[in-house]
Design a protein around this motif. Structure first.
Motif: not given
Length: 794
Positions: A515-529
């Motif tokens: 059993h695998d419980k995963r959590e993810q938070s992220s941010s991306v900026g491409q040619f912008g903030p």
């Protein structure tokens, strides 16, 4: 006589001389009565005397050691011994050693004869592939074990240096923390690894493909490579197989020092040098001991960077410190604690053109630190063994890639005139913390019914970033930046039972629920903030069985048939509005069906280990386009299959001379078409074949001065990387051929050696010339290296 005016008559002088002689004679008599001796004869099982046997005498009371060699009639002796307790060990190549202990009293002339049995020509290896100790030829699976002694004889410090001698295994590295291993053609360019890694009893598998820990082969008992799915006993990511690094335990009865060093010159490059020392400390004899390792290695630079004015710029350094303690609390309870820290720092990576230059305008450094700990508690009873392994792994890494060639044209497309931007680097870094706990029960004894059961938990917390550095930057923000934070909690229960239907036939059934419980938070900026992405979470489950039938038609011969399932856990997609693809992709599933055998013949002169197998890989995590867009996400739509063979043959025509032939063939390919590959394409990073021939000769330069010669010739087949989603046809590495040699002489406790690596000066592409950062450059081998070594053991 007259001495300074003092006169003595001849009768008086004679009288005093007789007195002195009498006193000396009494002293010698008393000394002779107080000392002791031990002697004996060494014979074989037929009663024939064996000359040339080395007999070592250890003083267990006062410390110290003596040695003797049996004469032409097999006799040896030690005289002038103080009273006390002694241990004698008789050994000679081709025979099993004999050991005896004697309590010797003052004036005693003790006798100790030895009868030595002929040893098998094949030196068997004890492994723990099935999480219990077994002789390697008794394990019903395809397995290779490389002993610590064999690693030292070859003079290598990384598994990638001898990978072609291990059937069905291939490894590509560009620097520290970039190890990408594949076994039996099961490999993927993205997401989680497909090969599980263990260090002693703890898992060290990374959370990303191509991010394997940079493990140095220092002071190891052995390395075990388990081929085929190991999902039952080793869990997630052990789809293609598992690699286990087993460190040496402290010796609790004697102090020991082991030093090893080497210095080499590299064609078209810098010098290579290394040194490592091991100290074994018995703190409480028979109860508590420690083993301390310190190692340093300088990897030579051999790539020039004309645009930067740097010569031999890809050099690096790696340091390792390990402390391992062993405490025998009592006959039932044992505790072991292993602590290790490693620091690797490379100025650049091994990307180069055939002329060993690279066109990059910026350095591409790599730096990684790791700290790990493993506490193993073992409780023995008459009927079972209870083991607990608590592990911790902390990793930090940072580095940079040169993305100038990729981003400069984009700035011009946005209207910036040429020359506005000079360089663009893509920096990256991350940290990760892993905690693991495994509790395992295993039956003991030779009963017909045996079992293993356990529970497993692992927690991982990792953070990473990518950040472009534009110089000079005409924008108020960087052109590319991302952050990602991941948390993983894995748990599993597993069990395996075996039953002997007779002395020749047995069956094993294993099962694991994961059993695998995963959590993810992220941010991306491409040619912008940068903008935050929605937080994601999900759970993934898998049930993985293993079934084995074994048949032993005679002593030394094993036939088996098995079916085993492996898996790789799922993950997340950042799905744009209107896309019908799922936000989560599921675990993959691999079934491997195998027929194998191992056999020892002619008293161990000929040993064969081989297996035929079929892989059926489904629900492969494959890049897929969102309908009507150019956005590529992951979905479980891929399938692959293939057949293969592993083979290892060991020949020992005479004592001291051994030949090893190993190889494999694999035709695994994709059965479906996607944006990244077509049906019939070779699986990414999967080599279709490799083979190797090695010779090891132990001999005497002259009496009492042993020598060793090791030669190995190996070839690794080419592999493909499929980049059709970028409009690029599959890119291939080259077939790589290597020739290595090492010649050693031992003088007392000192070993002198000469070595050569890559003696053919192979310069092919170990990994294809991927246009990383817009500049295609391949990973290449270190050029031919010639060197000398110095070591000693006490």
């Amino acid at each position: 006589m007259n001495y300074g005016g003092m006169a003595m008559s001849f009768p008086s002088a004679l009288r005093w001389t007789l007195v002195f002689l009498a006193v000396a004679l009494i002293g010698l008599t008393v000394y002779a009565q107080g000392t002791a001796s031990v002697s004996g004869t060494v014979r074989d099982a037929d009663g024939v005397a064996i000359p040339g046997v080395s007999v070592v005498l250890d003083n267990l009371t006062q410390g110290g050691q003596q040695s003797a060699v049996a004469d032409g009639e097999g006799r040896y002796s030690f005289t002038g011994l103080a009273p006390g307790s002694y241990r004698l060990t008789a050994s000679l190549g081709g025979f099993e050693p004999g050991t005896a202990e004697q309590q010797i009293a003052a004036g005693q002339s003790a006798a100790q004869d030895f009868i030595l049995k002929l040893a098998s020509f094949f030196e068997s290896i004890t492994v723990t592939a099935q999480k219990r100790e077994q002789e390697i030829l008794d394990v019903p699976m395809s397995i290779t074990a490389v002993t610590g002694t064999n690693i030292q004889d070859q003079g290598v410090t990384q598994l990638a240096e001898i990978v072609a001698t291990i059937p069905s295994l291939s490894i590509v590295e560009t620097g520290p923390g970039t190890q990408r291993a594949q076994i039996r053609g099961i490999s993927s360019p993205q997401n989680l690894p497909t090969v599980g890694l263990y260090f002693d009893e703890m898992p060290i598998t990374a959370e990303a493909a191509g991010a394997g820990l940079d493990v140095r082969l220092l002071d190891l008992e052995r390395v075990e490579v388990l081929r085929g799915p190991q999902g039952t006993l080793y869990g997630e990511s052990s789809m293609g197989g598992t690699i286990k690094y087993v460190t040496r335990d402290p010796q609790l009865d004697e102090l020991g020092i082991d030093f090893d060093s080497a210095y080499g010159t590299v064609t078209d490059g810098d010098a290579a040098y290394r040194a490592n020392a091991v100290v074994n400390i018995p703190a409480i004899e028979g109860k508590l001991g420690f083993r301390v390792l310190g190692g340093y290695e300088h990897s030579p630079g051999w790539v020039d960077y004309p645009a930067q004015g740097r010569v031999d710029g890809n050099e690096g350094d790696a340091t390792t410190l390990r402390i391992k303690g062993l405490w025998i609390v009592n006959d039932a309870f044992t505790a072991s604690l292993m602590l290790q820290g490693q620091d690797s720092d490379y100025d650049d990576q091994n990307y180069a053109d055939p002329d060993r230059t690279a066109p990059f305008v910026l350095p591409q450094p790599l730096h990684e630190k790791s700290k790990l700990a493993d506490l193993v508690l073992t409780w023995e009873t008459d009927s079972f063994t209870l083991l607990s392994s608590t592990g911790y792994l902390d990793r930090e890494n940072e580095g940079a890639y040169d993305f100038t060639a990729l981003y400069l044209p984009i700035f011009e497309l946005f209207g910036f005139p040429p020359g506005t931007v000079d360089t663009v680097a893509l920096t990256f870094g991350g940290t990760s913390d892993h905690w693991s706990e495994e509790i395992r029960l295993a039956s003991k004894g030779d009963a017909r019914f045996n079992w293993t059961a356990g529970a497993y938990y692992r927690y991982n917390d990792s953070e990473g970033y990518n950040l472009s550095v534009t110089t000079p930057n005409p924008l108020p923000f960087e052109v590319y930046q991302t952050t990602e934070s991941d948390t993983t909690q894995q748990s599993a229960v597993f069990g395996e039972i075996s039953y002997d239907f007779s002395k020749k036939v047995d069956a094993t059934l294993g099962l694991r629920y994961f059993h695998d419980k995963r959590e993810q938070s992220s941010s991306v900026g491409q040619f912008g903030p940068p903008a935050d992405n929605p937080d994601q979470s999900g759970t993934f489950d898998s049930v993985d069985p293993r079934l084995v039938f074994s048949y032993r038609p005679s002593d030394g011969t094993l036939l088996y048939a098995s079916a085993a399932k492996g898996f790789r856990s799922g993950g997340f997609n950042l799905v744009p509005p209107g896309c019908s693809l799922p936000t989560n992709y599921d675990p993959e599933s691999l079934w491997t069906y195998e027929l194998g055998s191992s056999a020892s013949m002619k008293s161990g002169r000929v040993v064969v280990q081989g297996a035929l197998y079929h892989n059926d890989w489904s629900d492969i995590q494959t890049l897929t386009l969102c309908p009507g867009t150019f956005v590529a996400l992951t979905d479980n739509v891929g399938k692959a299959s293939g057949n293969g063979v592993d083979l290892q043959l060991t020949l020992t025509p005479v004592r001291g001379l051994q030949f090893t032939l190993s190889g494999n063939y694999n035709d695994s390919q994709y059965d479906t078409t996607s944006i990244s590959h077509y049906e019939g394409d070779q699986i990414d990073y999967a080599t279709p074949y490799n083979y190797a021939v090695a010779a090891d000769w132990s001999f005497l330069w002259w009496e009492g001065h042993p020598g060793l010669l090791h030669l190995s010739y190996q070839t690794t087949g080419p592999f493909d990387i499929n980049l059709r989603n970028f409009g690029i046809d599959p890119m291939s590495s080259d077939a790589i051929t290597g020739l290595n040699a090492r010649l050693a002489m031992t003088l007392g406790g000192v070993e002198l050696s000469l070595y050569g690596q890559n003696l053919l000066d192979e310069n092919g592409a170990v990994s294809p010339a991927i246009p990383l950062g817009g500049v295609p450059s391949a990973v290449r081998l270190q050029p031919m290296t010639l060197g000398v070594g110095l070591g000693f053991r006490y």
